[in-house]
Motif scaffolding. Structure first.
Motif, PDB file in Angstrom:
ATOM      1  N   VAL A 149       1.054  -1.176   0.029  1.00  0.00           N
ATOM      2  CA  VAL A 149       0.122  -0.203   0.044  1.00  0.00           C
ATOM      3  C   VAL A 149       0.993   1.086  -0.079  1.00  0.00           C
ATOM      4  O   VAL A 149       1.803   1.150   0.601  1.00  0.00           O
ATOM      5  CB  VAL A 149      -0.996   0.042   1.236  1.00  0.00           C
ATOM      6  N   THR A 150       0.337   2.102  -1.010  1.00  0.00           N
ATOM      7  CA  THR A 150       1.201   3.426  -0.652  1.00  0.00           C
ATOM      8  C   THR A 150       0.813   4.402   0.311  1.00  0.00           C
ATOM      9  O   THR A 150      -0.367   4.474   0.532  1.00  0.00           O
ATOM     10  CB  THR A 150       1.126   4.324  -1.948  1.00  0.00           C
ATOM     11  N   LEU A 151       1.650   4.938   1.005  1.00  0.00           N
ATOM     12  CA  LEU A 151       1.432   5.464   2.329  1.00  0.00           C
ATOM     13  C   LEU A 151       1.493   7.004   2.180  1.00  0.00           C
ATOM     14  O   LEU A 151       2.852   7.365   1.676  1.00  0.00           O
ATOM     15  CB  LEU A 151       2.040   4.998   3.395  1.00  0.00           C
ATOM     16  N   VAL A 152       0.837   7.820   2.649  1.00  0.00           N
ATOM     17  CA  VAL A 152       1.107   9.376   2.395  1.00  0.00           C
ATOM     18  C   VAL A 152       0.779   9.875   3.879  1.00  0.00           C
ATOM     19  O   VAL A 152      -0.268   9.837   4.454  1.00  0.00           O
ATOM     20  CB  VAL A 152       0.213  10.088   1.538  1.00  0.00           C
ATOM     21  N   ILE A 153       1.739  10.236   4.568  1.00  0.00           N
ATOM     22  CA  ILE A 153       1.706  10.661   6.014  1.00  0.00           C
ATOM     23  C   ILE A 153       1.813  11.867   6.382  1.00  0.00           C
ATOM     24  O   ILE A 153       3.000  12.559   6.049  1.00  0.00           O
ATOM     25  CB  ILE A 153       2.669   9.686   6.925  1.00  0.00           C
ATOM     26  N   THR A 154       1.171  12.747   7.201  1.00  0.00           N
ATOM     27  CA  THR A 154       1.712  14.246   7.606  1.00  0.00           C
ATOM     28  C   THR A 154       2.082  13.938   9.068  1.00  0.00           C
ATOM     29  O   THR A 154       1.439  13.153   9.713  1.00  0.00           O
ATOM     30  CB  THR A 154       0.609  14.968   7.571  1.00  0.00           C
ATOM     31  N   THR A 155       3.051  14.595   9.424  1.00  0.00           N
ATOM     32  CA  THR A 155       3.505  14.473  10.798  1.00  0.00           C
ATOM     33  C   THR A 155       4.322  15.572  11.380  1.00  0.00           C
ATOM     34  O   THR A 155       4.841  16.454  10.567  1.00  0.00           O
ATOM     35  CB  THR A 155       4.019  13.147  11.208  1.00  0.00           C
ATOM     36  N   HIS A 156       4.251  15.964  12.673  1.00  0.00           N
ATOM     37  CA  HIS A 156       5.109  17.003  13.269  1.00  0.00           C
ATOM     38  C   HIS A 156       6.059  16.248  14.086  1.00  0.00           C
ATOM     39  O   HIS A 156       6.928  16.864  14.848  1.00  0.00           O
ATOM     40  CB  HIS A 156       4.405  18.153  13.754  1.00  0.00           C
ATOM     41  N   TYR A 157       6.044  14.848  14.266  1.00  0.00           N
ATOM     42  CA  TYR A 157       6.893  14.399  14.894  1.00  0.00           C
ATOM     43  C   TYR A 157       8.179  13.615  14.103  1.00  0.00           C
ATOM     44  O   TYR A 157       7.858  12.943  12.986  1.00  0.00           O
ATOM     45  CB  TYR A 157       6.273  13.136  15.543  1.00  0.00           C
ATOM     46  N   MET A 158       9.569  14.265  14.413  1.00  0.00           N
ATOM     47  CA  MET A 158      10.548  13.621  13.679  1.00  0.00           C
ATOM     48  C   MET A 158      10.641  12.061  13.652  1.00  0.00           C
ATOM     49  O   MET A 158      11.222  11.392  12.977  1.00  0.00           O
ATOM     50  CB  MET A 158      11.726  14.432  14.052  1.00  0.00           C
ATOM     51  N   ASP A 159      10.522  11.601  14.786  1.00  0.00           N
ATOM     52  CA  ASP A 159      10.806  10.110  15.128  1.00  0.00           C
ATOM     53  C   ASP A 159       9.635   9.395  14.132  1.00  0.00           C
ATOM     54  O   ASP A 159      10.083   8.315  13.714  1.00  0.00           O
ATOM     55  CB  ASP A 159      10.700   9.660  16.493  1.00  0.00           C
ATOM     56  N   GLU A 160       8.517   9.843  14.042  1.00  0.00           N
ATOM     57  CA  GLU A 160       7.537   8.973  13.163  1.00  0.00           C
ATOM     58  C   GLU A 160       7.832   9.316  11.744  1.00  0.00           C
ATOM     59  O   GLU A 160       7.842   8.334  11.277  1.00  0.00           O
ATOM     60  CB  GLU A 160       6.225   9.892  13.328  1.00  0.00           C
ATOM     61  N   ALA A 161       8.394  10.338  11.396  1.00  0.00           N
ATOM     62  CA  ALA A 161       8.861  10.793   9.970  1.00  0.00           C
ATOM     63  C   ALA A 161      10.111   9.577   9.846  1.00  0.00           C
ATOM     64  O   ALA A 161       9.861   9.195   8.704  1.00  0.00           O
ATOM     65  CB  ALA A 161       9.221  12.140   9.874  1.00  0.00           C
ATOM     66  N   GLU A 162      10.972   9.605  10.564  1.00  0.00           N
ATOM     67  CA  GLU A 162      12.058   8.870  10.472  1.00  0.00           C
ATOM     68  C   GLU A 162      11.818   7.360  10.522  1.00  0.00           C
ATOM     69  O   GLU A 162      12.250   6.661   9.714  1.00  0.00           O
ATOM     70  CB  GLU A 162      12.940   8.867  11.544  1.00  0.00           C
ATOM     71  N   GLN A 163      10.786   6.744  11.255  1.00  0.00           N
ATOM     72  CA  GLN A 163      10.460   5.429  11.568  1.00  0.00           C
ATOM     73  C   GLN A 163       9.621   5.051  10.272  1.00  0.00           C
ATOM     74  O   GLN A 163       9.843   3.925   9.598  1.00  0.00           O
ATOM     75  CB  GLN A 163       9.534   5.433  12.498  1.00  0.00           C
ATOM     76  N   LEU A 164       8.811   5.888   9.652  1.00  0.00           N
ATOM     77  CA  LEU A 164       7.726   5.443   8.832  1.00  0.00           C
ATOM     78  C   LEU A 164       7.984   5.806   7.109  1.00  0.00           C
ATOM     79  O   LEU A 164       7.733   5.147   6.492  1.00  0.00           O
ATOM     80  CB  LEU A 164       6.324   6.004   9.088  1.00  0.00           C
ATOM     81  N   CYS A 165       8.555   6.971   7.021  1.00  0.00           N
ATOM     82  CA  CYS A 165       8.866   7.363   5.589  1.00  0.00           C
ATOM     83  C   CYS A 165      10.032   7.108   5.113  1.00  0.00           C
ATOM     84  O   CYS A 165      11.202   7.305   5.350  1.00  0.00           O
ATOM     85  CB  CYS A 165       8.405   8.818   5.767  1.00  0.00           C
ATOM     86  N   ASP A 166       9.840   6.564   3.759  1.00  0.00           N
ATOM     87  CA  ASP A 166      10.912   6.546   2.807  1.00  0.00           C
ATOM     88  C   ASP A 166      11.427   7.598   2.223  1.00  0.00           C
ATOM     89  O   ASP A 166      12.629   8.090   2.122  1.00  0.00           O
ATOM     90  CB  ASP A 166      10.451   5.648   1.469  1.00  0.00           C
ATOM     91  N   ARG A 167      10.425   8.589   2.119  1.00  0.00           N
ATOM     92  CA  ARG A 167      10.808  10.038   1.589  1.00  0.00           C
ATOM     93  C   ARG A 167      10.018  10.927   2.052  1.00  0.00           C
ATOM     94  O   ARG A 167       8.849  10.733   2.618  1.00  0.00           O
ATOM     95  CB  ARG A 167      10.508  10.040   0.045  1.00  0.00           C
ATOM     96  N   LEU A 168      10.828  12.297   2.519  1.00  0.00           N
ATOM     97  CA  LEU A 168      10.054  13.272   3.125  1.00  0.00           C
ATOM     98  C   LEU A 168       9.897  14.565   2.364  1.00  0.00           C
ATOM     99  O   LEU A 168      10.963  14.776   1.640  1.00  0.00           O
ATOM    100  CB  LEU A 168      10.815  13.582   4.631  1.00  0.00           C
ATOM    101  N   MET A 169       8.902  15.239   2.766  1.00  0.00           N
ATOM    102  CA  MET A 169       9.089  16.938   2.264  1.00  0.00           C
ATOM    103  C   MET A 169       8.784  17.282   3.656  1.00  0.00           C
ATOM    104  O   MET A 169       7.940  17.586   4.308  1.00  0.00           O
ATOM    105  CB  MET A 169       7.764  16.858   1.328  1.00  0.00           C
ATOM    106  N   VAL A 170       9.858  18.539   3.819  1.00  0.00           N
ATOM    107  CA  VAL A 170       9.677  19.404   4.667  1.00  0.00           C
ATOM    108  C   VAL A 170       9.022  20.416   4.518  1.00  0.00           C
ATOM    109  O   VAL A 170       9.290  21.042   3.418  1.00  0.00           O
ATOM    110  CB  VAL A 170      11.147  19.604   5.448  1.00  0.00           C
ATOM    111  N   MET A 171       8.009  20.750   5.148  1.00  0.00           N
ATOM    112  CA  MET A 171       7.160  21.950   4.741  1.00  0.00           C
ATOM    113  C   MET A 171       6.913  23.022   5.679  1.00  0.00           C
ATOM    114  O   MET A 171       6.982  22.708   7.038  1.00  0.00           O
ATOM    115  CB  MET A 171       5.722  21.405   4.608  1.00  0.00           C
ATOM    116  N   ASP A 172       7.078  24.323   5.546  1.00  0.00           N
ATOM    117  CA  ASP A 172       6.857  25.372   6.455  1.00  0.00           C
ATOM    118  C   ASP A 172       6.132  26.495   5.770  1.00  0.00           C
ATOM    119  O   ASP A 172       6.503  26.898   4.478  1.00  0.00           O
ATOM    120  CB  ASP A 172       8.075  25.810   6.966  1.00  0.00           C
ATOM    121  N   LYS A 173       5.214  27.223   6.285  1.00  0.00           N
ATOM    122  CA  LYS A 173       4.224  27.975   5.787  1.00  0.00           C
ATOM    123  C   LYS A 173       3.791  27.886   4.380  1.00  0.00           C
ATOM    124  O   LYS A 173       3.997  28.994   3.559  1.00  0.00           O
ATOM    125  CB  LYS A 173       5.038  29.538   5.867  1.00  0.00           C
TER     126      LYS A 173
END
Lengths: 279, 315
Positions: free
Chosen positions: B194-218
């Motif tokens: 399954v393709t997962l698309v996740i939003t999070t403001h927890y860096m540990d979650e992002a590190e644990q779950l994501c193959d690739r990240l987009m850092v967003m601000d404003k």
């Protein structure tokens, strides 16, 4: 997990096709399941509400009016016969109010279930239709139960009397559609409904020719009846129930007004639901 | 009607200049990204970064103000319901049906997709098992803990066997144990393709779950890459954290100038970005400085975010 093709084989490639056809029904199905959690309230209400009114107005006020004035209106029917179709319509309207105001506020604000529905192939307009359809089931049940009591009390003398049932249902749906159009635009405050109830519903109940003919009101107040779906529904019900004499054009006006109100209410509900969900 | 996705093109979601404006606020401000099949893609950013707004557009419900967006090859403005038939959505705020019971939540939700009851009865039991909620089948939703509600919401989102699962802040408000159970379930889904698309403001979650990240601000993209790649690009290997006491951090930072690659002063501590934390710490202490507490650690996404925006992720 099971092989991932099972749902895929049940859902066509265009997965919205079934939802497009039956979406309204799926939403209504949810509404009925929810209602089943307060089905006892609905049933007891549908039995005790007519009984209380019919006793109070038929045996109480009714016997007084009938004995002193020999009935009511130009045709001099018994008071209960006169008031019956209006009470029938107002029972439908009350059910419609409950099922379109708090249910809509809940769907958007409390359980947020409309957002969950909209995450599936269901569209905002289908959600609105489904809410009204589910309300329709409750309205039909309430109105039919009430009518049976009217019939048992001898307050539905005409052979056409059963036609008061669709008249009451139509006015309740028209009213429900308008209430839903308002409810879907209320963002945050549920006390709006008690304000609407006090300032709109209660006056409508009192000034819509429910308890005595509208002609008795001063001209300055009659407009309340004219715009009220309750009055139009009550008059249609009276034509059916005891043959109230109304010119054919006026019957068409009553019908036309209710149908127009239903159509406008649904149109505004559709845009209201769609807009709020697609923000 | 469904555009063929198997013509060698494995892009599930494609966005170009995607923008959402609310009044005068540009909640999402021209973002580009591609999400591939089977990928676990994360939007990382603080609250208000525009992640949830982006997510609601990807979910085929919120209408974009401008830009292009295709999901499974379709434009959500035109084919919203078709697209949604292939998605599973786990919203930030639980919207379970509190009027009906746990198992019925799965069945009723499945009905919205037009799935037959015969299928849904078996599927509901299977999903309850997956969500480890078998013994809660007949319970009221309100009686579930926060973690159980989240798992039920995820189970519900899987009822149509979606190709893409969207998770908006999946573990916000959960205790550590509940988070780990949830992560484990999400790993299994990822393994099943399954393709997962996740939003999070927890860096540990992002590190644990994501193959690739987009850092967003404003509403904008600050950086994109794998977690390791982002850390390599925007931070040093190690970080020395020093606490001198709130009113002395600024002065201490001045005296520390020249140590490591870069110094960052936060209200409660001074961070020194360096390749060898232990070595630098020894030098600092040998130089006569006396921090109240010291910590040498590896760089994290938190540091990446701090570097990119000058602010912390969790405020």
């Amino acid at each position: 997990m099971r092989a991932r093709s099972e749902a895929a084989s049940l859902l066509s490639a265009r997965r919205s096709r079934k939802a497009m056809l039956f979406g309204t029904w799926y939403v209504a199905e949810h509404g009925l399941r929810t209602m089943s959690s307060y089905v006892t309230t609905i049933i007891t209400g549908s039995i005790f509400n007519p009984l209380i009114y019919l006793f109070a107005l038929g045996i109480g006020i009714g016997s007084y009016i009938d004995a002193n004035a020999g009935g009511i209106g130009q045709q001099g029917v018994s008071y209960l016969t006169f008031v019956g179709p209006a009470l029938l319509a107002s029972a439908g309207l009350t059910a419609a109010f409950e099922e379109t105001t708090y249910v809509v506020m809940g769907g958007f604000r409390w359980s947020r279930i409309f957002w969950a529905m909209n995450a599936t192939p269901l569209r905002g307009s289908q959600i609105a239709n489904g809410v009204l359809l589910a309300a329709g089931f409750r309205i039909v049940f309430t109105v039919v139960a009430f009518w049976l009591f009217l019939f048992a009390f001898g307050a539905a003398p005409s052979p056409w009397a059963p036609l008061a049932i669709p008249a009451a249902i139509l006015s309740a749906l028209a009213f429900g559609a308008v209430m839903m159009a308002i409810a879907c635009r209320i963002e945050d405050d549920d006390s709006w409904f008690s304000i609407i109830y006090r300032l709109v519903i209660a006056p409508m109940f009192l000034f819509s020719g429910t308890f005595f003919p509208v002609e008795r009101y001063p001209l300055g107040l009659r407009w309340i009846a004219w715009i009220s779906p309750l009055w139009h529904g009550s008059q249609l019900g009276r034509v059916a129930s005891y043959g109230l004499e109304q010119p054919a054009w006026l019957v068409m006006v009553h019908l036309g007004y209710l149908v127009a109100l239903l159509a406008i209410g649904m149109r505004l509900s559709h845009t209201g639901f769609e807009r709020r969900l697609s923000k | 009607m469904l555009h063929d996705m198997n013509d060698g093109d494995s892009v599930m979601i494609r966005s170009r200049g995607l923008t959402k404006v609310f009044g005068s606020i540009r909640a999402v401000d021209g973002i580009d990204f591609d999400i591939g099949k089977g990928e676990a893609f994360g939007f990382l950013g603080p609250n208000g970064a525009g992640k949830s707004t982006a997510m609601r557009m990807i979910a085929g419900v919120s209408r974009r103000s401008s830009g292009d967006l295709t999901i499974l090859g379709m434009d959500p403005n035109r084919y919203g319901p078709d697209i949604r038939g292939h998605l599973g959505v786990v919203p930030q705020q639980d919207n379970l049906d509190t009027d009906i019971r746990v198992r019925d939540n799965l069945i009723v939700y499945g009905r919205y997709f037009g799935l037959p009851l015969s299928y849904l009865r078996t599927k509901a039991d299977e999903l309850l098992e997956f969500a480890q909620l078998e013994d809660k089948a007949g319970a009221k939703v309100e009686s579930l803990s926060g973690g159980m509600k989240r798992r039920l919401t995820i189970a519900r989102a899987l009822v149509n066997e979606p190709e893409i699962l969207l998770l908006d802040e999946p573990t916000t408000g959960l205790d550590p144990q509940a988070r780990h159970i949830l992560w484990d379930r999400l790993f299994r889904l990822k393994e099943s393709g399954v393709t997962l698309v996740i939003t999070t403001h927890y860096m540990d979650e992002a590190e644990q779950l994501c193959d690739r990240l987009m850092v967003m601000d404003k509403g904008r993209i600050m950086a994109e890459g794998t977690p390791a790649n982002l850390i390599r690009r925007y931070s040093s290997r190690e970080v020395v954290e020093l606490r001198f006491g709130s009113d002395r951090n600024e002065d201490a930072a001045k005296r520390l100038e020249g140590t490591g690659d870069r110094i960052e002063v936060l209200p409660d501590r001074v961070l020194i970005y360096t390749d060898d934390g232990e070595r630098d710490l020894e030098r600092i202490v040998a130089g006569g400085m006396r921090p109240v507490t010291t910590l040498v650690r590896r760089s994290s996404l938190e540091d990446v975010f701090l570097r990119l925006t000058g602010r912390s992720l969790v405020e």
